[in-house]
Design a protein around this motif. Structure first.
Motif, PDB file in Angstrom:
ATOM      1  N   ALA A  76      16.711   2.363  -1.941  1.00 51.29           N
ATOM      2  CA  ALA A  76      15.862   1.195  -2.173  1.00 51.29           C
ATOM      3  C   ALA A  76      14.402   1.646  -2.231  1.00 51.29           C
ATOM      4  O   ALA A  76      14.026   2.659  -1.644  1.00 51.29           O
ATOM      5  N   GLU A  77      13.606   0.889  -2.975  1.00 48.81           N
ATOM      6  CA  GLU A  77      12.177   1.193  -3.021  1.00 48.81           C
ATOM      7  C   GLU A  77      11.434   0.168  -2.194  1.00 48.81           C
ATOM      8  O   GLU A  77      11.823  -0.992  -2.131  1.00 48.81           O
ATOM      9  N   TYR A  78      10.368   0.627  -1.572  1.00 47.90           N
ATOM     10  CA  TYR A  78       9.642  -0.256  -0.668  1.00 47.90           C
ATOM     11  C   TYR A  78       8.177  -0.354  -1.041  1.00 47.90           C
ATOM     12  O   TYR A  78       7.571   0.600  -1.520  1.00 47.90           O
ATOM     13  N   ILE A  79       7.646  -1.544  -0.766  1.00 48.79           N
ATOM     14  CA  ILE A  79       6.203  -1.676  -0.766  1.00 48.79           C
ATOM     15  C   ILE A  79       5.814  -2.115   0.636  1.00 48.79           C
ATOM     16  O   ILE A  79       6.616  -2.724   1.358  1.00 48.79           O
ATOM     17  N   TYR A  80       4.618  -1.771   1.034  1.00 47.41           N
ATOM     18  CA  TYR A  80       4.224  -1.933   2.431  1.00 47.41           C
ATOM     19  C   TYR A  80       2.959  -2.782   2.513  1.00 47.41           C
ATOM     20  O   TYR A  80       1.967  -2.496   1.835  1.00 47.41           O
ATOM     21  N   SER A  81       3.004  -3.800   3.368  1.00 45.91           N
ATOM     22  CA  SER A  81       1.834  -4.683   3.488  1.00 45.91           C
ATOM     23  C   SER A  81       1.091  -4.430   4.796  1.00 45.91           C
ATOM     24  O   SER A  81       0.424  -5.308   5.327  1.00 45.91           O
ATOM     25  N   GLY A  82       1.222  -3.233   5.304  1.00 46.88           N
ATOM     26  CA  GLY A  82       0.517  -2.842   6.516  1.00 46.88           C
ATOM     27  C   GLY A  82       0.896  -1.425   6.856  1.00 46.88           C
ATOM     28  O   GLY A  82       1.689  -0.805   6.148  1.00 46.88           O
TER      29      GLY A  82
END
Ligand SMILES: [Zn+2]
Length: 532
Positions: A214-220
């Motif tokens: 899975a690919e992730y984006i991070y908001s912190g």
């Protein structure tokens, strides 16, 4: 659009390979020569030929520099700061292939000759032809290459939004680069009247386990702080063990209490920090002798979501006090059994208390001299220096012993999270949708778990929780500092969107080529265009 230098998958791939070939391991010569090379590369763009003053190098210590490149639209105020680091970890683990570590195309070809030398999952990936191997490909020169592509495109197409490309050294060790850049970003904002709308990092997406694609984006980003201790016992000869107390004995009590202590676990937005572990425990005896070791040190890793340095220090003090109370009770029983008086109870004191005591007893001038004795030792890093300063002061204040002096050792990465910011909520949805168009499932993680430079923006701390860090970090203001006030001024949501890769910091570090050269350019452009 053929006049763009880096707009196609092929030219972007060549750009990546070029910046990877400029080896830049943290604290090596390559790290100092990298920034000027980026500057030269950016000078190939017409925009920077016309605006040479928008390309800047800023001192980050030890001959290293942060690069700041501003694309300013004449009418735009809103600005996105693009953050990357250009240092990499070492390459020893490549063994005989080490000379190829910085040449992804050659390395990947070479690995093809003997795929079975690789661990199974890496071999399978290699044989798909969809991965580019090499040091810094994933972590994180691809992020820099993408930012260079963006600033080129924005400047040529005159996007009505400003971009500040910021690429820094030293992320893998102390983040001196980002800490220096922060002050410059505040200055740049004033000088050009910018509003920082988003701090966008492009660290790679890390898989959560070996089979995770899975690919992730991070908001912190998760924070990290390092509580440390100096244990000062009492020396004796091995033939008379009850006349002293070894520092190792004292240290063992604190280590037992600190490792895996769930008091330090924080939970937020369904995510939890990993538990603390010990990073180092050693006595300060320089060579073997039959004198017992009476000075020792410990260093612990503590991850953070919300807590400030002051809160961690209070917890650490509580744990250390409990550990020493247990020790004192156990020791009392041993003294009774052996019918001796003992060397007294082990006290707990903060570094700031030791410092105040030493200033009173020895005078500020002498204390400063004792600190300088340690600070001039170039072979010691900031952690060693911190502990040696405490040691040097304790030697002059032995009446306080036996004692456990608690302190912080650098570096400190505050946690940041802006998951609830409306801009981020929208951006996350947009990125998920954009990923779907490539048949990718993109998930959001609230705290990037790899430690990154976003820690140094959007600092929020209404209670001045950093003061406990300043007051208890012995090298503070000499060889280490954090611009907390400037960081607090860099208000704005943070997001990390970067290419998919695997095995950062391993010889199998590799970058997914479709993610890097095809999907990311579209996703990042979509994101930036949604902001104006
Ligand atoms: Zn990184």
């Amino acid at each position: 659009m053929s006049q763009l230098l880096w707009s196609t998958p092929e030219t972007l791939r060549a750009l990546l390979c070029e910046v990877v070939s400029w080896d830049s391991i943290t604290l090596t010569e390559g790290e100092t020569t990298f920034a000027p090379k980026v500057l030269d590369k950016l000078r190939e763009l017409k925009y920077f030929q016309e605006h040479p003053s928008h390309l800047q190098l800023h001192d980050a210590g030890l001959g290293r520099h942060a690069v700041i490149a501003l694309y300013k639209h004449p009418k735009a105020v809103e600005t996105v700061v693009l953050i990357s680091h250009f240092d990499t970890v070492q390459t020893e683990e490549y063994g005989v292939l080490e000379p190829l570590a910085y040449f992804p195309e050659e390395l990947t070809k070479k690995l093809m000759e003997n795929p079975s030398d690789l661990p199974e999952t890496a071999r399978v990936d290699l044989e798909t032809g969809k991965y580019l191997f090499g040091r810094g490909t994933m972590d994180m020169k691809m992020g820099l290459a993408l930012h260079m592509q963006l600033i080129e495109k924005a400047s040529v197409e005159e996007w009505p939004i400003n971009l500040v490309l910021t690429t820094v050294p030293d992320e893998e060790v102390n983040s001196a680069g980002m800490r220096a850049a922060v002050t410059q970003l505040v200055r740049l904002r004033e000088e050009f009247g910018l509003t920082y709308k988003l701090f966008l990092n492009s660290e790679p997406s890390f898989s959560q386990n070996p089979s995770d694609i899975a690919e992730y984006i991070y908001s912190g980003t998760i924070g990290k702080i390092m509580p440390a201790a100096l244990f000062y016992g009492k020396e004796t000869h091995v033939g008379e063990p009850m006349k002293g107390m070894t520092a190792n004995y004292i240290a063992s009590y604190l280590t037992q209490q600190m490792e895996w202590n769930s008091l330090f676990r924080e939970t937020d937005l369904g995510e939890s920090t990993p538990l603390p572990v010990s990073l180092q425990q050693k006595d300060l005896k320089l060579s073997y002798s039959t004198q017992t070791p009476y000075r020792a040190i410990s260093l612990f890793n503590v991850f953070l979501f919300k807590r400030t340095a002051s809160e961690v220090m209070a917890l650490f003090e509580q744990v250390a006090t409990k550990a020493m109370n247990t020790l004192n009770t156990d020791y009392q029983k041993i003294c009774e059994r052996e019918e001796v008086k003992g060397v007294g109870e082990v006290k707990v004191l903060r570094y700031e208390q030791l410092l105040a005591y030493a200033n009173q007893k020895l005078g500020k001038k002498e204390v400063e001299r004792l600190k300088q004795e340690v600070l001039v030792q170039e072979e010691w890093d900031d952690r060693e220096k911190s502990l040696r300063i405490v040691d040097n002061l304790m030697i002059q204040c032995q009446e306080l012993a036996p004692a456990t002096v608690i302190l912080f050792a650098p570096p400190y990465y505050p946690a940041v999270n802006t998951s609830n910011d409306p801009l981020i909520v929208e951006a996350v949805e947009l990125m998920k949708k954009s990923g779907q168009s490539f048949n990718n499932k993109i998930d959001q993680i609230h705290y990037f778990n790899g430690i990154c430079d976003l820690s140094y923006v959007n600092y929020e701390d209404t209670g001045n929780g950093w003061t406990a860090f300043e007051n208890n970090t012995p090298v503070w203001g000499d060889t280490y500092s954090i611009p907390f006030e400037d960081m607090a001024q860099l208000k704005g949501p943070v997001l990390n969107v970067g290419p998919f890769g695997k095995d950062a910091h391993q010889r199998t570090e590799r970058l997914h080529v479709d993610s890097a050269f095809i999907e990311m350019p579209v996703m990042l452009e979509t994101l930036l265009k949604s902001l104006y």
